[in-house]
Design an enzyme around this catalytic site. Structure first.
Site, short mmCIF file in Angstrom:
data_model
loop_
_atom_site.label_atom_id
_atom_site.label_comp_id
_atom_site.label_asym_id
_atom_site.label_seq_id
_atom_site.Cartn_x
_atom_site.Cartn_y
_atom_site.Cartn_z
N SER A 86 -9.97 -2.05 22.52
CA SER A 86 -8.85 -1.34 21.90
C SER A 86 -7.55 -1.68 22.62
O SER A 86 -6.91 -2.69 22.33
CB SER A 86 -9.12 0.16 21.87
OG SER A 86 -9.26 0.69 23.19
N ARG A 87 -7.22 -0.90 23.62
CA ARG A 87 -6.08 -1.18 24.48
C ARG A 87 -6.50 -0.80 25.90
O ARG A 87 -7.25 0.18 26.08
CB ARG A 87 -4.85 -0.34 24.09
CG ARG A 87 -4.16 -0.77 22.82
CD ARG A 87 -3.44 -2.11 22.98
NE ARG A 87 -2.74 -2.50 21.77
CZ ARG A 87 -3.24 -3.30 20.83
NH1 ARG A 87 -4.46 -3.80 20.96
NH2 ARG A 87 -2.52 -3.63 19.78
N ASP A 142 -12.05 -6.74 26.58
CA ASP A 142 -11.10 -7.68 26.00
C ASP A 142 -9.68 -7.28 26.36
O ASP A 142 -8.74 -8.01 26.09
CB ASP A 142 -11.26 -7.68 24.46
CG ASP A 142 -10.43 -8.77 23.79
OD1 ASP A 142 -10.32 -9.87 24.37
OD2 ASP A 142 -9.87 -8.53 22.70
N GLU A 153 -1.68 -6.58 31.33
CA GLU A 153 -1.98 -7.86 30.68
C GLU A 153 -0.80 -8.81 30.80
O GLU A 153 0.33 -8.38 30.59
CB GLU A 153 -2.31 -7.64 29.19
CG GLU A 153 -3.62 -6.87 29.02
CD GLU A 153 -4.06 -6.72 27.57
OE1 GLU A 153 -3.42 -7.29 26.66
OE2 GLU A 153 -5.06 -6.02 27.34
N HIS A 202 -7.78 -10.73 25.84
CA HIS A 202 -7.29 -10.07 24.61
C HIS A 202 -7.35 -11.02 23.40
O HIS A 202 -6.31 -11.39 22.85
CB HIS A 202 -5.87 -9.54 24.83
CG HIS A 202 -5.47 -8.50 23.84
ND1 HIS A 202 -4.63 -7.45 24.14
CD2 HIS A 202 -5.79 -8.32 22.53
CE1 HIS A 202 -4.46 -6.70 23.06
NE2 HIS A 202 -5.16 -7.20 22.07
N ILE A 203 -8.58 -11.36 23.02
CA ILE A 203 -8.76 -12.32 21.91
C ILE A 203 -9.43 -11.69 20.70
O ILE A 203 -9.98 -12.40 19.85
CB ILE A 203 -9.58 -13.56 22.34
CG1 ILE A 203 -10.93 -13.14 22.94
CG2 ILE A 203 -8.80 -14.43 23.30
CD1 ILE A 203 -11.98 -14.24 22.93
N GLY A 204 -9.39 -10.35 20.61
CA GLY A 204 -10.10 -9.67 19.51
C GLY A 204 -9.88 -10.30 18.15
O GLY A 204 -10.84 -10.56 17.42
C1 8YV Z 1 -3.05 -8.75 18.27
C2 8YV Z 1 -4.34 -6.69 18.51
O1 8YV Z 1 -3.19 -9.95 17.70
O2 8YV Z 1 -3.87 -6.43 16.22
C3 8YV Z 1 -3.91 -5.90 17.33
O3 8YV Z 1 -3.60 -4.72 17.50
O4 8YV Z 1 -4.67 -6.19 19.50
C4 8YV Z 1 -4.41 -8.13 18.41
O5 8YV Z 1 -5.21 -8.41 17.33
C5 8YV Z 1 -2.38 -8.88 19.59
O6 8YV Z 1 -1.89 -7.60 19.95
C6 8YV Z 1 -1.25 -9.89 19.57
O7 8YV Z 1 -0.38 -9.67 18.49
#
Ligand code: 8YV
Length: 319
Positions: free
Chosen positions: A237-238, A262, A267, A286-288
């Protein structure tokens, strides 16, 4: 009619740039590196639209952008938007839901499998040439299939993860959410649990809540203590939804078995972060949503959102 001015602080694929150029007067930050804040503050002085990925859209920026009407983020999360300030300045905010659900859910499954089956650790061992014949006990992981999966945050992505866990891995899936979702329970055959029950009963705990003042450090010392010692914790998530120091201690003390991450409080993650030296922690940058197809779809949706918000024609996903 003169076209409205739009600044994109992110380079965009050619087809998306062409789409935008048909509708607006577009200027793009032409480097692949993060744009320095002071340059962004200069660029937004006379634009009506802004495309961003994570820059803080706050009072400081809004004050310096008297013409700004809409900000479109290429992300589903919009914790970088100060929505109250945006309302005050009458600036529309848009984001990119739906198009990344499957891609993020795939990554969550990858983190679960990687942490449970120790994939990165054993991949590194194999590549170092340390694969010796004989007792393979030290390489044993734990099963994912038929285990108890607890998902915290049953939004669109949470649902997509639940489907994979249930249908792909025969897992027993439960969830905790701010509001209960009976239609999702019925559709996916998943069970609602209190936060306490979910934490103490699940084998895999996936955190998928949006970041807000209410969800900051949603998982901390108390919650890690509630988890089973065999639990595997996943955060896509974050970073700030978890008290990272408490997670480090829980992992060091063996209060949980492993983690798949992730996202981080800081970051890019600091090279000295103890999580980076733990074998039982899978760490990703952070590659979700980071596949070529999905990032293109997100950028296109962000472009369409912005054009719709600026022209008043068509629909957009407002935050
Ligand atoms: C973003 C993400 O691509 O969409 C989100 O909230 O966390 C990621 O998929 C990333 O924040 C960069 O823009």
């Amino acid at each position: 009619m003169t076209k409205q001015k739009v600044f994109s602080e992110k380079q965009l694929p050619q087809n998306i740039q062409s789409y935008l150029e048909e509708h607006v007067d577009l200027k793009v930050w032409d480097k692949s590196t993060q744009m320095p804040r002071e340059l962004l503050l200069k660029e937004i002085k006379d634009v009506q639209g802004l495309i961003t990925t994570g820059s803080a859209i706050n009072e400081e920026l809004l004050q310096q952008a008297p013409e700004l009407k809409a900000v479109s983020t290429i992300s589903v999360g919009y914790n970088h938007f100060d929505t109250e300030a945006m309302r005050k300045y009458k600036v529309i905010g848009t984001h990119t839901p739906y198009v990344l659900d499957d891609t993020v859910a795939d990554l969550v499954m990858a983190l679960m499998l990687s942490a449970a089956r120790r994939i990165p650790e054993l991949d590194a061992m194999t590549k170092r040439g340390e694969w010796k014949k004989g007792d393979d006990n030290p390489r044993f992981g734990v099963d994912v299939h038929h285990k108890k999966l607890g998902i915290i945050g049953m939004g669109r992505i949470g649902e997509t993860i639940a489907k994979r866990g249930k249908n792909g891995f025969d897992m027993e899936v439960s969830y905790f959410n701010r509001s209960r979702k009976p239609e999702v329970e019925e559709k996916l055959h998943i069970e609602y649990k209190s936060k306490d029950d979910l934490l103490s009963e699940s084998d895999f705990i996936v955190l998928m809540v949006p970041l807000s003042p209410e969800t900051k450090h949603f998982i901390g010392e108390k919650e890690f203590k509630q988890m089973k010692n065999s639990a595997i914790f996943i955060n896509a998530s974050r970073g700030q939804t978890v008290d990272e120091q408490a997670m480090i201690e829980a992992l060091q003390k063996g209060e949980i078995l492993a983690a798949g991450l992730d996202v981080f409080e800081q970051e890019p993650v600091e090279p000295t972060n103890p999580l980076l030296t733990m074998k039982n922690v899978v760490t990703l940058p952070h590659i979700g949503s980071a596949t070529a197809e999905t990032r293109n779809a997100m950028a296109m949706l962000a472009a369409k959102n912005l054009v719709a918000a600026l022209t008043g024609k068509g629909t957009y996903y407002s935050v």
